[in-house]
Design a protein around this motif. Structure first.
Motif, short mmCIF file in Angstrom:
data_model
loop_
_atom_site.label_atom_id
_atom_site.label_comp_id
_atom_site.label_asym_id
_atom_site.label_seq_id
_atom_site.Cartn_x
_atom_site.Cartn_y
_atom_site.Cartn_z
N HIS A 23 0.77 -1.20 0.00
CA HIS A 23 0.05 0.14 -0.14
C HIS A 23 0.97 1.14 -0.02
O HIS A 23 0.74 2.07 -0.72
CB HIS A 23 -0.95 -0.03 1.20
CG HIS A 23 -2.19 -1.02 1.01
ND1 HIS A 23 -3.11 -0.32 0.12
CD2 HIS A 23 -2.55 -2.03 1.44
CE1 HIS A 23 -4.23 -1.30 0.18
NE2 HIS A 23 -3.93 -2.30 0.91
N SER A 24 2.02 1.07 0.88
CA SER A 24 2.66 2.42 0.78
C SER A 24 3.34 2.64 -0.53
O SER A 24 3.84 3.93 -0.98
CB SER A 24 3.96 2.36 1.91
OG SER A 24 4.81 1.17 1.49
N THR A 26 2.07 1.80 -3.63
CA THR A 26 1.28 2.34 -4.53
C THR A 26 0.61 3.71 -4.02
O THR A 26 0.25 4.59 -5.15
CB THR A 26 0.04 1.38 -4.76
OG1 THR A 26 -0.52 0.96 -3.50
CG2 THR A 26 0.51 0.23 -5.34
N ASP A 27 0.58 4.00 -2.80
CA ASP A 27 0.28 5.23 -2.42
C ASP A 27 1.35 6.31 -3.08
O ASP A 27 0.96 7.68 -3.41
CB ASP A 27 0.39 5.44 -0.97
CG ASP A 27 -0.99 5.14 -0.09
OD1 ASP A 27 -2.02 4.68 -1.02
OD2 ASP A 27 -1.08 4.51 0.99
N ALA A 28 2.60 6.00 -3.11
CA ALA A 28 3.72 6.62 -3.52
C ALA A 28 3.42 7.39 -5.01
O ALA A 28 4.05 8.23 -5.62
CB ALA A 28 5.03 6.02 -3.24
N ARG A 30 0.31 7.65 -6.48
CA ARG A 30 -1.06 7.62 -6.72
C ARG A 30 -1.41 8.64 -7.73
O ARG A 30 -2.36 8.55 -8.46
CB ARG A 30 -1.46 8.57 -5.44
CG ARG A 30 -3.16 8.64 -5.43
CD ARG A 30 -3.63 9.40 -4.36
NE ARG A 30 -5.12 9.51 -4.14
CZ ARG A 30 -6.11 8.68 -3.83
NH1 ARG A 30 -5.42 7.65 -3.16
NH2 ARG A 30 -7.07 8.88 -3.80
N GLU A 37 -7.47 1.69 -6.94
CA GLU A 37 -6.38 0.89 -6.44
C GLU A 37 -6.69 -0.19 -6.40
O GLU A 37 -7.78 -0.72 -5.87
CB GLU A 37 -5.87 1.56 -5.17
CG GLU A 37 -4.64 0.83 -4.53
CD GLU A 37 -4.30 1.55 -3.14
OE1 GLU A 37 -3.10 1.35 -2.90
OE2 GLU A 37 -5.08 2.28 -2.63
N HIS A 39 -4.83 -4.48 -5.42
CA HIS A 39 -3.86 -5.37 -4.80
C HIS A 39 -4.13 -6.82 -4.97
O HIS A 39 -5.42 -7.24 -4.89
CB HIS A 39 -3.57 -4.99 -3.49
CG HIS A 39 -2.85 -3.49 -3.32
ND1 HIS A 39 -2.97 -3.17 -2.01
CD2 HIS A 39 -2.43 -2.70 -3.95
CE1 HIS A 39 -2.40 -1.93 -1.94
NE2 HIS A 39 -2.14 -1.56 -3.34
N ARG A 52 -2.46 1.22 -9.62
CA ARG A 52 -3.13 2.49 -9.51
C ARG A 52 -3.59 2.63 -10.80
O ARG A 52 -2.81 2.85 -11.82
CB ARG A 52 -2.09 3.56 -9.09
CG ARG A 52 -1.50 3.67 -7.56
CD ARG A 52 -2.58 3.80 -6.57
NE ARG A 52 -3.64 4.74 -6.81
CZ ARG A 52 -4.55 5.27 -6.02
NH1 ARG A 52 -4.53 4.69 -4.73
NH2 ARG A 52 -5.64 6.03 -6.24
#
Length: 659
Positions: A23-24, A26-28, A30, A37, A39, A52
Motif C-alpha cells: 500500500h505504501s 502504490t500510495d507513492a 497515486r 487502487e 492489490h 493504481r
C-alpha cells in the motif's frame, strides 16, 4: 495509463511482505492512477502485485487490475496502452483461441494473447507503450517487461533479500529501510548528460528494465535479462509489414497511410482526448491527421511565453486555425514558470536537468483541465532525422577529422574567444542567428562547438560534445569518477558508419530519447494524471522510417539542408509550409536570464548547502566558481548550473536517510 508496483519474496512464505508495504508503494505513485487502487497477493508464493488506475479504456470494473487470465495461470499489472488490441482480439477469435471476454480493455486482450501464444510472441504482435509485471502461477516466475522504445518506465531492485519493482523510484523508496547510496559514476554521467542514464544508474542497486527488454525473477535464482524486441530490431525491419515503394511520391503516400492508421488507433479512448500543438512539423502533422480522421473538432493545446524570443504560440494558433482545431493557448508569465521550479524534484522523482521540463509540465497541467489523453509529436526528431546534429553533424565531423590536431585546437580556441568576448549579452550574435534563420539557441552552443573542435578526437567524443550539458563533469566533483560510460549500438546497427547521420540518430534513439525526452513527458504528464501517446514511436512507424531512403529523411543538397523531409512533404498536403517552416529551436526557456534574475536567490540557497554538496560528491569551490562566472556575465553557464541545481534540489527534497 497507470502506476504499478510489487514484490517477490525469496523465502518460502510471504509473511514478511505485509499488505501495508505494498500500500505504501502504490500510495507513492497515486498521481499515476487516481481513479482506483487494486492489490493481489499469494502468500504461499510470496508475491504481491499493486496497481493504481487511470481509467482510459473500459471504465468499468471489467478493466480493473491486477487482472487474472481466464485460464487462471497468469496475473498481470499493466501500465500503458496496446493500440492494436482490437485487431489482436479478432485474430484470437479467428484462431478459435479467444477466452470468454468480460470487458473491452486492452489489458484483457493482452492476457488472452499471452495465454494463447506465450508472452514474447504476444508482445511482438502488440503495438503500444507499456510496462508490465506478469506472474506465472505455473512456473512461479515474475516477468517484468517494457515497450520497444522505452515510453513507459519500470524500475526494479533487490530489497531485504526480496525483489521489488515499480513505475517510479519513489515507490521503491517507500520500502522500509530502502536507501540506496549514490553512485559517483552515476552522478558524473548525470552531470554530463543532464538526465539519469539507464546504464549508469544514479542510485546503487536501482535498475531499469531496458526498452524492449524483460527481466525474469524467480525465488532462489539470479535474475534473467533478455531482449524481446528493441530499437535495433525495429531499425532492422522487425515490425515492418510491407516494404516501402520504389518512388519517392509513392513512399510519401505509403508512410502517410501508415501514420494515419497509427494515429487513428491512438485516438481510441473512452475519455476526452486531444493533442499538443507547437506549430512545428511533428505536432502539426499529428494534429492534421487527427483532424482529417475525426468527425468533430480536435482539441489542441499550446503554451506561450509572452514577449519572449522563445514563444512559438502564434505559430501553433495559425496551424490550428487552418486545420479547424479547437485550440487553447496557455500564456504564462515568468512568475508562473518560476513558481513551478521548487516542485520539480517531487514531480521528476530523480535529478533531471532538461529545462524544457518547465513548459512541458505547464502544458500538461493546461491540457489535463480539458482532456485525459493527449497525442504528442515526440520521437519524430530521433526517428526521422530532425535535429541539427543529424543534418549538419556528419559534414562537421568529416571536416574536423581531416584537419590536423594543432589546427583544430587553434580553431576551437578562436571560437571560444569570440563567445567569451560576447559574454552573456550576445545581442549581435543573436541578431545574426535570426537574420540567417539559424536556431535562436545557436549562440549558447558556440562555446561547446569551440571546445569540440579543440578536443574531440573520435566519433564517440564528437557525439558527447554535441549532446553533453557538462563536457567535463569531473571538474565539478571532489573525486575523479573516471570516464563517463558511452553506450554502444545494438548488434543490428553495429555496421553504421561512426559519425554518419544514421549513427547519430541511432545513438539518440537508444539514450537521449528514452532517458531524457520520454522521461520528461512521462513525469510531467503523470504528475497531473494525463496520458500522453506518441504516434512516431509506434514500432511500425520506427521500422518504416529506417526502411526509407536516406534522402527521405535528410536532404543535404543545395542550401536547404533539412531533416524530416518526408514528414514535411506529407504535412504540406495538409498545412501550407509558410505556417510551419522555420528554424528549429526546441521547447526552450530563457534559463540563463532566469538564473540571474527570478531564480537567483533559490539557486544561491542551494549552492550554499555544503551538506548537499558533500552528499552529491560535488566540489563546492568549483560549483560556486561556475556560478560566479555566470552572474558576472563572463559566459552563459545556465545549462551546467541547472544540472547541479537539480541534483542539489532533489537531494534536499528527500527525507533524511533515503540516499
Amino acid at each position: 495509463m497507470c502506476g504499478i508496483a510489487g514484490l517477490l519474496g525469496q523465502g518460502s512464505s510471504g509473511a514478511a511482505l505485509a499488505p501495508a508495504i505494498l500500500h505504501s508503494m502504490t500510495d507513492a505513485i497515486r498521481a499515476r492512477g487516481p481513479d482506483a487502487e487494486g492489490h493481489w497477493r499469494d502468500d504461499a508464493a510470496a508475491v504481491a502485485l499493486g496497481h493504481r488506475r487511470l481509467a482510459i479504456i473500459d471504465l468499468s470494473d471489467a478493466g480493473a487490475q491486477p487482472m487474472q487470465s481466464a485460464c487462471g495461470r497468469f496475473v498481470i499489472v499493466f501500465n500503458g496502452e496496446i493500440y492494436n488490441h482490437l485487431d489482436l482480439r479478432k485474430t484470437l477469435v479467428a484462431e478459435g483461441r479467444a477466452p470468454e471476454w468480460h470487458g473491452h480493455s486492452d489489458t484483457e486482450t493482452l492476457l488472452g494473447a499471452i495465454a494463447a501464444w506465450g508472452l514474447v510472441p504476444a508482445l511482438q504482435r502488440a503495438f503500444g507503450m507499456f510496462a508490465l509485471a506478469l506472474w506465472d502461477r505455473k512456473d512461479q516466475t515474475l516477468t517484468l517487461a517494457r515497450d520497444r522504445m522505452g515510453e513507459k518506465p519500470l524500475y526494479w531492485a533487490e530489497w531485504n533479500g526480496h525483489w521489488a519493482f515499480a513505475s517510479q523510484p519513489s515507490a521503491l523508496r517507500a520500502l522500509p529501510g530502502f536507501a540506496p547510496g549514490l553512485s559517483r559514476a552515476g552522478v558524473a554521467a548525470y552531470l554530463a548528460r543532464g538526465y539519469v542514464d539507464a546504464q549508469a544508474s544514479l542510485m546503487q542497486g536501482l535498475m531499469r528494465v531496458a526498452p524492449g527488454g524483460m527481466v525474469s525473477l524467480r525465488a532462489g535464482r539470479a535474475p534473467e535479462q533478455v531482449t524481446w524486441q528493441d530499437f535495433g530490431a525495429l531499425a532492422g525491419g522487425a515490425a515492418l509489414q510491407t516494404p516501402p515503394p520504389d518512388s519517392a511520391s509513392a513512399r510519401r503516400g505509403w508512410l502517410e497511410d501508415l501514420l494515419a492508421e497509427v494515429v487513428a488507433q491512438q485516438q481510441i479512448s473512452d475519455v476526452p482526448l486531444g493533442c499538443f500543438l507547437s506549430g512545428g512539423i511533428d505536432s502539426s502533422l499529428v494534429a492534421a491527421l487527427m483532424q482529417a480522421g475525426s468527425g468533430q473538432q480536435v482539441q489542441s493545446f499550446s503554451i506561450g511565453f509572452s514577449g519572449s524570443r522563445f514563444d512559438e504560440s502564434p505559430y501553433a494558433e495559425a496551424v490550428a486555425r487552418h486545420l479547424g482545431c479547437a485550440h487553447q493557448t496557455l500564456h504564462v508569465t515568468e512568475e508562473d514558470a518560476l513558481a513551478l521550479v521548487p516542485e520539480l524534484p517531487r514531480i521528476y522523482d530523480e535529478p533531471f536537468a532538461d529545462s524544457s521540463q518547465i513548459p512541458t509540465t505547464l502544458l500538461c497541467r493546461q491540457a489535463r483541465a480539458h482532456v485525459t489523453v493527449a497525442l504528442t509529436g515526440d520521437g519524430a526528431d530521433e526517428v526521422f532525422g530532425g535535429y541539427n546534429r543529424h543534418v549538419l553533424g556528419p559534414g562537421l565531423w568529416r571536416n574536423l577529422s581531416r584537419l590536423p590536431r594543432p589546427v583544430r585546437r587553434a580553431l576551437g580556441k578562436a571560437v571560444m574567444s569570440v563567445v567569451a568576448r560576447g559574454g552573456a549579452s550576445s545581442d549581435r550574435l543573436q541578431a545574426l542567428a535570426r537574420r540567417f534563420r539559424l536556431p535562436v539557441t545557436l549562440v549558447d552552443k558556440l562555446a561547446r562547438l569551440g571546445r569540440m573542435s579543440a578536443e574531440a578526437g573520435t566519433p564517440d567524443q564528437f557525439y558527447a560534445f554535441l549532446t553533453r550539458g557538462i563536457a567535463d563533469p569531473a571538474a565539478l566533483m571532489v573525486r575523479d569518477p573516471g570516464a563517463v560510460f558511452e553506450p554502444s549500438l545494438p548488434g543490428q546497427l553495429a555496421d553504421l558508419a561512426p559519425g554518419s547521420a544514421e549513427w547519430l540518430m541511432a545513438r539518440d534513439s537508444i539514450g537521449y530519447l528514452p532517458d531524457d525526452i520520454l522521461v520528461k513527458v512521462d513525469r510531467a504528464a503523470m504528475a497531473v494524471s494525463l496520458e500522453t501517446r506518441t504516434p512516431y514511436l509506434d514500432g511500425r512507424v520506427v521500422s518504416a522510417a529506417w526502411a526509407l531512403d536516406q534522402s527521405d529523411r535528410i536532404d543535404r543538397a543545395g542550401r536547404a539542408r533539412r531533416g524530416k523531409v518526408i514528414l514535411r512533404d506529407i504535412l504540406a498536403r495538409h498545412v501550407p509550409p509558410v505556417l510551419t517552416e522555420r528554424p528549429k529551436q526546441g521547447f526552450a526557456i530563457p534559463l540563463d536570464d532566469w538564473l540571474r534574475g527570478g531564480l537567483r536567490s533559490w539557486a544561491e540557497r542551494l549552492l550554499a548547502r555544503d551538506d548537499l554538496m558533500a552528499e552529491a560528491g560535488l566540489d563546492p569551490t568549483a560549483c560556486r566558481s561556475l556560478w560566479s562566472r555566470h552572474i558576472a556575465q563572463q559566459g552563459n553557464e545556465g545549462q551546467a548550473l541547472w544540472a547541479v541545481l537539480m541534483l542539489l534540489a532533489w537531494l534536499g527534497h528527500l527525507p533524511a536517510g533515503e540516499v
